[in-house]
Design a protein around this motif. Structure first.
Motif, PDB file in Angstrom:
ATOM      1  N   LEU A   1     -30.361  14.564  14.056  1.00 12.62           N
ATOM      2  CA  LEU A   1     -30.264  15.648  13.329  1.00 12.62           C
ATOM      3  C   LEU A   1     -30.776  16.921  13.956  1.00 12.62           C
ATOM      4  N   ALA A   2     -29.851  18.123  13.948  1.00 12.66           N
ATOM      5  CA  ALA A   2     -29.963  19.158  14.819  1.00 12.66           C
ATOM      6  C   ALA A   2     -30.170  20.558  14.141  1.00 12.66           C
ATOM      7  N   ILE A   3     -31.207  21.097  14.115  1.00 12.60           N
ATOM      8  CA  ILE A   3     -31.379  22.464  13.420  1.00 12.60           C
ATOM      9  C   ILE A   3     -31.639  23.665  14.327  1.00 12.60           C
ATOM     10  N   ALA A   4     -30.877  24.765  13.880  1.00 13.74           N
ATOM     11  CA  ALA A   4     -31.100  26.079  14.465  1.00 13.74           C
ATOM     12  C   ALA A   4     -31.299  26.968  13.478  1.00 13.74           C
ATOM     13  N   ALA A   5     -32.462  27.685  13.642  1.00 16.37           N
ATOM     14  CA  ALA A   5     -32.750  28.671  12.492  1.00 16.37           C
ATOM     15  C   ALA A   5     -33.655  29.778  13.081  1.00 16.37           C
ATOM     16  N   PRO A   6     -33.770  31.206  12.729  1.00 17.38           N
ATOM     17  CA  PRO A   6     -34.703  32.118  13.414  1.00 17.38           C
ATOM     18  C   PRO A   6     -35.809  32.200  12.419  1.00 17.38           C
ATOM     19  N   PHE A   7     -35.826  31.475  11.064  1.00 18.08           N
ATOM     20  CA  PHE A   7     -37.012  31.434  10.395  1.00 18.08           C
ATOM     21  C   PHE A   7     -37.264  30.191   9.604  1.00 18.08           C
ATOM     22  N   PHE A   8     -38.497  29.873   9.700  1.00 18.94           N
ATOM     23  CA  PHE A   8     -38.994  28.494   8.909  1.00 18.94           C
ATOM     24  C   PHE A   8     -40.005  28.929   8.251  1.00 18.94           C
ATOM     25  N   ASP A   9     -40.215  28.489   6.896  1.00 16.47           N
ATOM     26  CA  ASP A   9     -41.110  28.598   5.949  1.00 16.47           C
ATOM     27  C   ASP A   9     -42.493  28.269   6.520  1.00 16.47           C
ATOM     28  N   PRO A  10     -43.800  28.854   6.364  1.00 20.13           N
ATOM     29  CA  PRO A  10     -45.078  28.809   6.841  1.00 20.13           C
ATOM     30  C   PRO A  10     -45.439  27.176   6.937  1.00 20.13           C
ATOM     31  N   ARG A  11     -45.152  26.454   6.181  1.00 25.04           N
ATOM     32  CA  ARG A  11     -45.616  25.190   6.201  1.00 25.04           C
ATOM     33  C   ARG A  11     -44.601  24.184   6.632  1.00 25.04           C
ATOM     34  N   ALA A  12     -43.508  24.825   6.856  1.00 24.19           N
ATOM     35  CA  ALA A  12     -42.296  23.929   7.514  1.00 24.19           C
ATOM     36  C   ALA A  12     -41.846  22.771   6.616  1.00 24.19           C
TER      37      ALA A  12
ATOM     38  N   ALA B   1     -39.365  22.831   4.285  1.00 23.94           N
ATOM     39  CA  ALA B   1     -38.065  22.549   4.231  1.00 23.94           C
ATOM     40  C   ALA B   1     -37.532  21.709   5.555  1.00 23.94           C
ATOM     41  N   LEU B   2     -37.891  21.894   6.637  1.00 23.11           N
ATOM     42  CA  LEU B   2     -37.631  20.968   7.702  1.00 23.11           C
ATOM     43  C   LEU B   2     -38.151  19.495   7.463  1.00 23.11           C
ATOM     44  N   ARG B   3     -39.427  19.503   6.994  1.00 26.65           N
ATOM     45  CA  ARG B   3     -39.922  18.196   6.631  1.00 26.65           C
ATOM     46  C   ARG B   3     -38.924  17.405   5.514  1.00 26.65           C
ATOM     47  N   ARG B   4     -38.347  18.387   4.571  1.00 30.69           N
ATOM     48  CA  ARG B   4     -37.491  17.704   3.583  1.00 30.69           C
ATOM     49  C   ARG B   4     -36.050  17.474   4.218  1.00 30.69           C
ATOM     50  N   LEU B   5     -35.697  18.003   5.055  1.00 36.09           N
ATOM     51  CA  LEU B   5     -34.340  17.367   5.665  1.00 36.09           C
ATOM     52  C   LEU B   5     -34.663  16.491   6.562  1.00 36.09           C
ATOM     53  N   VAL B   6     -35.769  16.106   7.283  1.00 33.58           N
ATOM     54  CA  VAL B   6     -36.038  14.997   7.975  1.00 33.58           C
ATOM     55  C   VAL B   6     -36.141  13.762   7.120  1.00 33.58           C
ATOM     56  N   ASP B   7     -36.792  13.902   6.032  1.00 35.58           N
ATOM     57  CA  ASP B   7     -37.083  12.819   4.784  1.00 35.58           C
ATOM     58  C   ASP B   7     -35.652  12.628   4.270  1.00 35.58           C
ATOM     59  N   ARG B   8     -34.832  13.524   4.190  1.00 35.33           N
ATOM     60  CA  ARG B   8     -33.462  13.200   3.547  1.00 35.33           C
ATOM     61  C   ARG B   8     -32.664  12.492   4.380  1.00 35.33           C
ATOM     62  N   PHE B   9     -32.402  12.734   5.573  1.00 40.16           N
ATOM     63  CA  PHE B   9     -31.630  12.361   6.825  1.00 40.16           C
ATOM     64  C   PHE B   9     -32.098  10.811   7.394  1.00 40.16           C
TER      65      PHE B   9
ATOM     66  N   ASP C   1     -47.530  24.828  14.943  1.00 36.83           N
ATOM     67  CA  ASP C   1     -48.232  23.541  14.588  1.00 36.83           C
ATOM     68  C   ASP C   1     -47.867  22.833  13.655  1.00 36.83           C
ATOM     69  N   THR C   2     -47.357  23.445  12.390  1.00 37.90           N
ATOM     70  CA  THR C   2     -46.693  22.692  11.574  1.00 37.90           C
ATOM     71  C   THR C   2     -45.465  22.117  11.767  1.00 37.90           C
TER      72      THR C   2
ATOM     73  N   ASN D   1     -31.704  30.211   6.236  1.00 33.89           N
ATOM     74  CA  ASN D   1     -32.638  29.498   7.023  1.00 33.89           C
ATOM     75  C   ASN D   1     -33.327  28.442   6.895  1.00 33.89           C
ATOM     76  N   CYS D   2     -34.151  27.793   7.544  1.00 33.79           N
ATOM     77  CA  CYS D   2     -34.764  26.400   7.386  1.00 33.79           C
ATOM     78  C   CYS D   2     -36.124  27.081   6.586  1.00 33.79           C
ATOM     79  N   SER D   3     -35.774  27.350   5.355  1.00 31.57           N
ATOM     80  CA  SER D   3     -36.994  27.704   4.542  1.00 31.57           C
ATOM     81  C   SER D   3     -36.775  27.111   3.150  1.00 31.57           C
ATOM     82  N   MET D   4     -37.862  27.366   2.272  1.00 36.10           N
ATOM     83  CA  MET D   4     -37.836  26.635   0.828  1.00 36.10           C
ATOM     84  C   MET D   4     -37.083  27.682   0.039  1.00 36.10           C
ATOM     85  N   ALA D   5     -37.160  28.979   0.344  1.00 38.80           N
ATOM     86  CA  ALA D   5     -36.361  29.843  -0.603  1.00 38.80           C
ATOM     87  C   ALA D   5     -34.860  29.745  -0.337  1.00 38.80           C
ATOM     88  N   ALA D   6     -34.594  29.187   0.942  1.00 38.40           N
ATOM     89  CA  ALA D   6     -32.999  29.279   1.244  1.00 38.40           C
ATOM     90  C   ALA D   6     -32.578  27.774   0.926  1.00 38.40           C
ATOM     91  N   LEU D   7     -33.297  26.720   1.129  1.00 41.97           N
ATOM     92  CA  LEU D   7     -32.575  25.397   1.206  1.00 41.97           C
ATOM     93  C   LEU D   7     -33.254  24.611   0.210  1.00 41.97           C
TER      94      LEU D   7
END
Length: 807
Positions: free
Chosen positions: A180-191, A193-201, A219-220, A263-269
């Motif tokens: 799983l590869a991800i590129a984005a200039p913005f991540f939500d503060p608690r990461a 959205a990234l965590r949910r992508l990892v859990d999904r795949f 850190d997150t 972006n890799c954020s809750m509001a977007a994904l």
């Protein structure tokens, strides 16, 4: 696309000035109607023009309006681009972005076009926008679906936040996900959205590519990366801001990629628009090759992200409905404004440029206001085509975008090449130049005297609308002196790394401007003068001949075309196309004569008078540059001067702004480096009060006109030769009295057939007269001895001597 009918752009951050320069010119060159929608909170620079549809929109549940879409469409052809770049210098030029471009030619179109059209039709139910926006989206959707869809396998799938979270639309392969590869200039503060992508795949490997100036909490992110069997964090080697948003996942046999605006954020994904998420648009595509791994990178340690310049993430805080005016729209018969407000805040009326707009109807929180302007009502624009709107309570809403809807929705009959390129570029390209001449001839078909504006409609706006529909806004602005040079982009404009990201901070990262200036030094722009210098002798001769022919054929053209031709010739004169002042003075004379003979048009009085004022001053400059102007041209100029002198009140009424606009760019080696700074109105007043004799005396060294009738000259070798020399120079002014300042005093008169000289001798004056000097007196002014006079006599003074000489 040469036959494009509609151009639609959706963007989050928006620089309308930039958009006009790089997109609108190209769109209008092919007669396409142009519409751009942007997040109402993210307009970084306002418009300079009113001839396209610029619509601020607001998501109803408080999310960001975040899609990036370009549609160029006709009924026979269409291009759709969905990507990550905003309509800014960064998004469309300088950032690293990812776009997917789809083309629809032939009898069918990709199914994605029909899906996109459905989304465009539903969009007004999820965002606040004007009725005009609904109409424009419906029209683009109709064009996209005028041909049936092709249901071929492997087409990109459109994903949006309209009904389902994007993350739920990402297919989970049956086989294990190897990476799983991800590129984005913005991540939500608690990461999250990234965590949910990892859990999904559940990938075996996670590759996280972070751009410089990324917004995240390291850190997150590190905690999520450590939860994957193999985690790799990288940053691009390039110093460019990587603004692309990519999610890629692979199995041993297949690979997929999500690209677009999310972006890799809750509001977007994870959220939908209905639950406060962003308005996002993306494409899900099967990819044979990985996108992210193609970027050269450095490995990165999130515990010590040296050089990454991490910015703190800032989630968008939904704002309640406040009073906003989304736009002011001008049409041929009325002015409208749309306000967004709750019932308590909705004004009873608005005021735009002194015109009251009364409340007409409401649609939820949208309120329409309208007013009927008087024929002389107008809005004056400064650097941007925006206005301030006042409410019935005294509140003022600043920088509201203005659109001339009638002009924006019309298709241009024959766009001039100035829609695509600058005037210098037209001059050096024969095909463009020919097209410009054709456009000028087509402009001549717009005859204001045959146009009757509808009742209550501004005649000025009506005439401008007809010109715009004929040849396009670029030639209209050129004719009226309204065109502005493009502002140069600064480093902050080019690399504004925070031009996006879910409503986060708009602060530019520190230290960016210096790096950009080093990487992209500004270049000196081309001017008419510089491109004329590059022409060969043959090319210059051809251009001079073509301009002369243009002046000849335009003598019967109406005022709008005459204004364009006159400004073009003045610009070429100032640029140095003609080296000899005698040549360009003759051309300017015919130009000014034609302007004087052209029927006046009330709505264009200001431009007519301003251009005539500048042209007459330039023509006088041409005479001053000549040692001895052609006598026939001097005589014609005197007649022209007397003709214009009858219209001094009209000329003096030319506004300072109109004169300044037309004078811009005329300074230089031909008319003088300070020509553009001339007080043209005062200078013309001085010129019209003078006589041809005064001009001729000014060209004589050491001469002056005494009391408006006697020319006083200083002595050369002798006072007699000084008087003879002046009389010869003033031979076009028969029997002008010339007198020497020095002793012995000599007065003289010459009319082409007889010469009178009187010389003081003690207390009296000796008169001498020569008749029938058929070869003139030029030789005698240079020292050849005069023959014996035909008559001598004694007089009491010069006037007595002249009177007693007889006719």
């Amino acid at each position: 696309m040469a036959d494009a009918e509609e151009v639609l752009v959706l963007t989050y951050t928006c620089d309308l000035s930039f958009f006009e320069d790089v997109c609108l010119r190209e769109a209008q060159a092919v007669r396409a109607r142009t519409t751009i929608l942007f997040d109402a909170d993210r307009l970084t620079r306002g418009p300079r023009r009113t001839d396209y549809i610029a619509l601020p929109v607001i998501c109803r549940t408080g999310g960001a309006f975040h899609p990036k879409l370009v549609v160029i469409a006709s009924e026979a052809d269409a291009v759709v681009a969905i990507g990550s770049g905003n309509a800014t210098p960064s998004g469309w030029h300088h950032n690293a972005e990812v776009w997917t471009v789809l083309r629809g030619t032939g009898p069918t179109v990709p199914q994605t076009f029909h899906d996109l059209a459905d989304w465009l039709r539903r969009l007004p139910t999820a965002v606040w926008m004007e009725d005009l926006g609904r109409e424009r989206l419906d029209r683009v959707a109709d064009i996209l679906t005028c041909r049936p869809a092709e249901h071929a396998p492997g087409q990109p799938v459109l994903v949006t936040t309209a009904a389902r979270p994007i993350i739920e639309q990402l297919p989970v392969p049956k086989a294990p996900v190897t990476s799983l590869a991800i590129a984005a200039p913005f991540f939500d503060p608690r990461a999250e959205a990234l965590r949910r992508l990892v859990d999904r795949f559940g990938p075996a490997t996670l590759n996280l590519m972070l751009t410089r100036d990324v917004q995240c909490d390291p850190d997150t992110l590190a905690k999520v990366v450590k939860g994957v069997p193999t985690g790799l964090v990288t940053t691009p080697k390039s110093s460019r801001y990587h603004h692309a948003k990519i999610v890629e996942w692979r199995t041993p046999d297949q690979s997929w990629a999500l690209t677009g605006s999310a972006n890799c954020s809750m509001a977007a994904l994870v959220k939908t628009m209905a639950t406060g998420g962003n308005c996002e648009l993306g494409l899900l595509t099967g990819t044979p090759e990985a996108l992210i791994s193609a970027v050269p990178v450095h490995e990165l340690d999130l515990e010590r992200p040296t050089g990454l310049n991490v910015r703190e993430p800032d989630e968008r805080v939904p704002s309640g409905i406040s009073l906003r005016v989304l736009g002011v729209r001008l049409s041929t018969e009325r002015v409208e404004a749309t306000a967004l407000a709750d019932g308590r805040q909705a004004p009873t009326w608005l005021v735009v440029g002194g015109l009251r707009l009364d409340h007409e109807r409401s649609d939820g929180h949208l309120h329409l206001y309208a007013g009927i302007p008087s024929p002389d009502w107008s809005i004056a624009f400064g650097a941007t085509a925006t206005v301030h709107v006042a409410t019935d309570t005294g509140a003022e809403i600043c920088d509201v975008v203005v659109t001339d809807v009638t002009t924006a929705l019309s298709r241009i009959d024959r766009p001039s090449p100035l829609e695509q390129v600058s005037l210098p570029a037209v001059i050096v390209d024969q095909a463009h130049l020919t097209a410009l001449f054709e456009a000028l001839a087509h402009l001549a078909t717009v005859r204001p005297e045959r146009l009757a504006a509808p009742s209550g409609v501004s005649r000025r706006r009506y005439v401008e609308g007809r010109i715009n529909a004929a040849v396009g806004p670029a030639l209209l602005r050129f004719a009226l002196g309204l065109d502005r040079s493009r502002p140069s982009l600064t480093g902050d404009d080019i690399f504004d790394g925070s031009d996006d990201e879910d409503g986060g901070s708009r602060r530019a990262p520190q230290g960016q401007a210096t790096a950009v200036r080093d990487a992209a030094p500004s270049q000196r722009p081309e001017t008419v003068a510089t491109v004329l210098d590059t022409l060969t002798t043959g090319q210059r001769a051809r251009l001079r001949r073509e301009i002369g022919e243009l002046v000849d054929i335009s003598q019967d053209w109406p005022l709008p075309a005459k204004l364009a031709v006159s400004r073009l010739v003045l610009t070429l004169v100032a640029g140095g196309l003609w080296a000899d002042p005698a040549d360009w003075s003759d051309l300017l004379y015919w130009l000014m004569l034609q302007l004087w003979m052209t029927d006046q048009e009330e709505s264009l009085h200001d431009e007519h008078a301003a251009l005539a004022t500048i042209g007459l001053v330039a023509l006088r400059t041409g005479f001053d540059r000549q040692t001895e102007p052609d006598s026939e041209l001097v005589e014609r100029f005197e007649d022209l001067r007397q003709a214009y002198a009858e219209w001094t009140v009209w000329l003096a009424a030319a506004s300072e702004d109109a004169v300044r606009r037309y004078a811009t760019g005329l300074s230089g080696h031909t008319l003088g480096v300070l020509f553009g700074q001339t007080d043209f109105v005062s200078e013309l007043g001085w010129i019209l009060k003078r006589s041809a004799l005064q001009d001729a005396v000014d060209r004589l060294g050491g001469a002056r006109l005494d009391n408006g009738s006697v020319v006083r000259v200083t002595a050369g070798r002798t006072t007699r030769l000084a008087v003879l020399s002046a009389l010869d120079a003033l031979r076009d002014f028969p029997d002008t009295q010339v007198a020497s300042d020095a002793e012995p005093a000599v007065h003289g008169w010459w009319n082409g057939r007889r010469l009178i000289l009187t010389t003081r001798t003690g207390m009296t004056w000796r008169g001498e007269m020569w008749l029938h000097l058929m070869t003139g007196i030029a030789a005698y002014s240079r020292g050849t001895q005069l023959p014996r006079p035909d008559r001598r006599w004694t007089a009491s003074g010069p006037d007595d001597a002249f009177a007693s000489a007889g006719p």
